[in-house]
Motif scaffolding. Sequence first.
Motif, PDB file in Angstrom:
ATOM      1  N   ALA A  56       0.797  -1.102   0.100  1.00  0.00           N
ATOM      2  CA  ALA A  56       0.052  -0.125   0.029  1.00  0.00           C
ATOM      3  C   ALA A  56       0.947   1.211   0.028  1.00  0.00           C
ATOM      4  O   ALA A  56       0.656   2.298  -0.647  1.00  0.00           O
ATOM      5  CB  ALA A  56      -0.842  -0.070   1.218  1.00  0.00           C
ATOM      6  N   TYR A  57       1.970   1.225   0.863  1.00  0.00           N
ATOM      7  CA  TYR A  57       2.876   2.323   0.904  1.00  0.00           C
ATOM      8  C   TYR A  57       3.591   2.478  -0.707  1.00  0.00           C
ATOM      9  O   TYR A  57       3.579   3.693  -0.994  1.00  0.00           O
ATOM     10  CB  TYR A  57       4.000   2.127   1.777  1.00  0.00           C
ATOM     11  CG  TYR A  57       3.676   2.466   3.132  1.00  0.00           C
ATOM     12  CD1 TYR A  57       3.131   3.944   3.415  1.00  0.00           C
ATOM     13  CD2 TYR A  57       3.561   1.919   4.170  1.00  0.00           C
ATOM     14  CE1 TYR A  57       3.107   4.383   4.744  1.00  0.00           C
ATOM     15  CE2 TYR A  57       3.302   2.115   5.434  1.00  0.00           C
ATOM     16  CZ  TYR A  57       2.931   3.335   5.813  1.00  0.00           C
ATOM     17  OH  TYR A  57       2.813   3.859   6.900  1.00  0.00           O
ATOM     18  N   ILE A  89       0.435  13.638   0.690  1.00  0.00           N
ATOM     19  CA  ILE A  89      -0.036  12.377  -0.007  1.00  0.00           C
ATOM     20  C   ILE A  89      -0.746  11.413   0.935  1.00  0.00           C
ATOM     21  O   ILE A  89      -1.534  10.757   0.373  1.00  0.00           O
ATOM     22  CB  ILE A  89       1.442  11.746  -0.670  1.00  0.00           C
ATOM     23  CG1 ILE A  89       1.872  12.743  -1.927  1.00  0.00           C
ATOM     24  CG2 ILE A  89       1.158  10.385  -1.188  1.00  0.00           C
ATOM     25  CD1 ILE A  89       3.367  12.177  -2.245  1.00  0.00           C
ATOM     26  N   LEU A  90      -0.144  11.264   2.174  1.00  0.00           N
ATOM     27  CA  LEU A  90      -0.673  10.570   3.039  1.00  0.00           C
ATOM     28  C   LEU A  90      -1.811  10.813   3.584  1.00  0.00           C
ATOM     29  O   LEU A  90      -2.876  10.053   3.651  1.00  0.00           O
ATOM     30  CB  LEU A  90       0.260  10.290   4.338  1.00  0.00           C
ATOM     31  CG  LEU A  90       1.575   9.637   4.090  1.00  0.00           C
ATOM     32  CD1 LEU A  90       2.615   9.847   5.310  1.00  0.00           C
ATOM     33  CD2 LEU A  90       1.406   8.009   3.934  1.00  0.00           C
ATOM     34  N   GLN A  91      -2.221  11.999   3.664  1.00  0.00           N
ATOM     35  CA  GLN A  91      -3.617  12.486   3.980  1.00  0.00           C
ATOM     36  C   GLN A  91      -4.529  12.397   2.865  1.00  0.00           C
ATOM     37  O   GLN A  91      -5.687  11.830   3.158  1.00  0.00           O
ATOM     38  CB  GLN A  91      -3.590  14.192   4.426  1.00  0.00           C
ATOM     39  CG  GLN A  91      -2.812  14.417   5.524  1.00  0.00           C
ATOM     40  CD  GLN A  91      -3.741  14.129   6.886  1.00  0.00           C
ATOM     41  OE1 GLN A  91      -4.694  13.271   6.916  1.00  0.00           O
ATOM     42  NE2 GLN A  91      -3.052  14.420   7.916  1.00  0.00           N
ATOM     43  N   GLU A  92      -4.112  12.390   1.658  1.00  0.00           N
ATOM     44  CA  GLU A  92      -5.107  12.206   0.781  1.00  0.00           C
ATOM     45  C   GLU A  92      -5.368  10.847   0.572  1.00  0.00           C
ATOM     46  O   GLU A  92      -6.393  10.344   0.086  1.00  0.00           O
ATOM     47  CB  GLU A  92      -4.540  12.777  -0.746  1.00  0.00           C
ATOM     48  CG  GLU A  92      -4.501  14.183  -1.029  1.00  0.00           C
ATOM     49  CD  GLU A  92      -4.199  14.696  -2.519  1.00  0.00           C
ATOM     50  OE1 GLU A  92      -3.913  13.805  -3.439  1.00  0.00           O
ATOM     51  OE2 GLU A  92      -3.725  15.917  -2.573  1.00  0.00           O
ATOM     52  N   TYR A 109      -8.878   8.855   0.567  1.00  0.00           N
ATOM     53  CA  TYR A 109      -9.142   8.173  -0.562  1.00  0.00           C
ATOM     54  C   TYR A 109      -9.714   6.622   0.000  1.00  0.00           C
ATOM     55  O   TYR A 109     -10.717   6.419  -0.477  1.00  0.00           O
ATOM     56  CB  TYR A 109      -8.059   7.862  -1.543  1.00  0.00           C
ATOM     57  CG  TYR A 109      -8.273   6.931  -2.601  1.00  0.00           C
ATOM     58  CD1 TYR A 109      -8.996   7.215  -3.580  1.00  0.00           C
ATOM     59  CD2 TYR A 109      -7.584   5.627  -2.518  1.00  0.00           C
ATOM     60  CE1 TYR A 109      -9.191   6.040  -4.631  1.00  0.00           C
ATOM     61  CE2 TYR A 109      -7.784   4.518  -3.255  1.00  0.00           C
ATOM     62  CZ  TYR A 109      -8.724   4.707  -4.368  1.00  0.00           C
ATOM     63  OH  TYR A 109      -9.042   3.685  -5.326  1.00  0.00           O
ATOM     64  N   LEU A 110      -8.912   6.044   0.878  1.00  0.00           N
ATOM     65  CA  LEU A 110      -9.344   4.805   1.640  1.00  0.00           C
ATOM     66  C   LEU A 110     -10.453   4.832   2.231  1.00  0.00           C
ATOM     67  O   LEU A 110     -11.370   3.938   2.294  1.00  0.00           O
ATOM     68  CB  LEU A 110      -7.850   4.437   2.417  1.00  0.00           C
ATOM     69  CG  LEU A 110      -7.029   3.610   1.717  1.00  0.00           C
ATOM     70  CD1 LEU A 110      -5.737   3.724   2.723  1.00  0.00           C
ATOM     71  CD2 LEU A 110      -7.158   2.702   0.987  1.00  0.00           C
ATOM     72  N   GLU A 111     -10.892   5.890   3.178  1.00  0.00           N
ATOM     73  CA  GLU A 111     -12.206   5.891   3.900  1.00  0.00           C
ATOM     74  C   GLU A 111     -13.008   6.100   2.712  1.00  0.00           C
ATOM     75  O   GLU A 111     -14.550   5.480   3.075  1.00  0.00           O
ATOM     76  CB  GLU A 111     -11.946   7.053   4.887  1.00  0.00           C
ATOM     77  CG  GLU A 111     -10.988   6.787   5.842  1.00  0.00           C
ATOM     78  CD  GLU A 111     -10.695   8.031   6.927  1.00  0.00           C
ATOM     79  OE1 GLU A 111     -10.315   7.652   7.888  1.00  0.00           O
ATOM     80  OE2 GLU A 111     -10.885   8.956   6.277  1.00  0.00           O
ATOM     81  N   LYS A 143      -9.151   0.923   8.354  1.00  0.00           N
ATOM     82  CA  LYS A 143      -8.733   1.674   9.861  1.00  0.00           C
ATOM     83  C   LYS A 143      -7.371   1.071  10.141  1.00  0.00           C
ATOM     84  O   LYS A 143      -6.472   2.092  10.573  1.00  0.00           O
ATOM     85  CB  LYS A 143      -9.688   1.200  10.996  1.00  0.00           C
ATOM     86  CG  LYS A 143      -9.305   1.531  12.197  1.00  0.00           C
ATOM     87  CD  LYS A 143      -9.477   3.220  12.134  1.00  0.00           C
ATOM     88  CE  LYS A 143      -9.568   3.804  13.472  1.00  0.00           C
ATOM     89  NZ  LYS A 143      -9.600   5.332  13.716  1.00  0.00           N
ATOM     90  N   PHE A 144      -7.015  -0.191   9.941  1.00  0.00           N
ATOM     91  CA  PHE A 144      -5.663  -0.724  10.196  1.00  0.00           C
ATOM     92  C   PHE A 144      -4.481   0.098   9.202  1.00  0.00           C
ATOM     93  O   PHE A 144      -3.468   0.812   9.637  1.00  0.00           O
ATOM     94  CB  PHE A 144      -5.561  -2.204   9.733  1.00  0.00           C
ATOM     95  CG  PHE A 144      -4.006  -2.571  10.162  1.00  0.00           C
ATOM     96  CD1 PHE A 144      -3.705  -2.885  11.285  1.00  0.00           C
ATOM     97  CD2 PHE A 144      -3.390  -2.937   8.901  1.00  0.00           C
ATOM     98  CE1 PHE A 144      -2.087  -3.456  11.543  1.00  0.00           C
ATOM     99  CE2 PHE A 144      -1.985  -3.198   9.393  1.00  0.00           C
ATOM    100  CZ  PHE A 144      -1.383  -3.893  10.517  1.00  0.00           C
ATOM    101  N   LEU A 145      -5.075   0.218   7.789  1.00  0.00           N
ATOM    102  CA  LEU A 145      -4.072   0.842   6.878  1.00  0.00           C
ATOM    103  C   LEU A 145      -4.011   2.367   7.353  1.00  0.00           C
ATOM    104  O   LEU A 145      -2.764   3.106   7.289  1.00  0.00           O
ATOM    105  CB  LEU A 145      -4.445   0.630   5.747  1.00  0.00           C
ATOM    106  CG  LEU A 145      -3.399   1.151   4.606  1.00  0.00           C
ATOM    107  CD1 LEU A 145      -2.037   0.627   4.806  1.00  0.00           C
ATOM    108  CD2 LEU A 145      -3.965   0.619   3.127  1.00  0.00           C
TER     109      LEU A 145
END
Length: 114
Positions: A21-22, A39-42, A46-48, A73-75
Motif C-alpha cells: 500500500a505504501y 500524499i498520506l492525508q489524500e 481516498y481509502l475511507e 482503519k488498520f491501514l
Amino acid sequence: MPPSGFSQDAINGLLAFVRDAYQNTLDRYKGQDLTEEQILQESIGYLEGVVRTTAPFAVKGTVSPEGIKGLAKFLTTNYRDLIREIHEGKKQEGHAMEIEIGDISEYLAKFSLH
C-alpha cells in the motif's frame, strides 16, 4: 496463545499488504508537487471514501462492511502514525514512506511468531 489465524503467514500477509500500500501510494503520486504528509492525508481520504462507497457491494457477504472498515482503519492508522513520526522528526519528510517500505521488508525477513 493467539486466536486461530494469527499465524506467521497471516501476519506476514498483513505486513506485505501495508508495504505494498505504501509502494502503490508512492507510485500513484510520483511527480506530483505534494509533501509526503499531503500524499498520506489524500490516501487516507481516498481509502475511507472507497470503504464508505464500495464495501457493501464488494464483500457480498464474505466479509462484513465492518470488517472492510477494520482493514481500512488498520491501514489509515499506519499512515497517521507515519505522519506523526514525520512531525516528531523520527522519519524524514520526503523519504518516510521509502524508509517505511524498507523497514517493513526487513521486519518481514526477520519476523518470527513464537
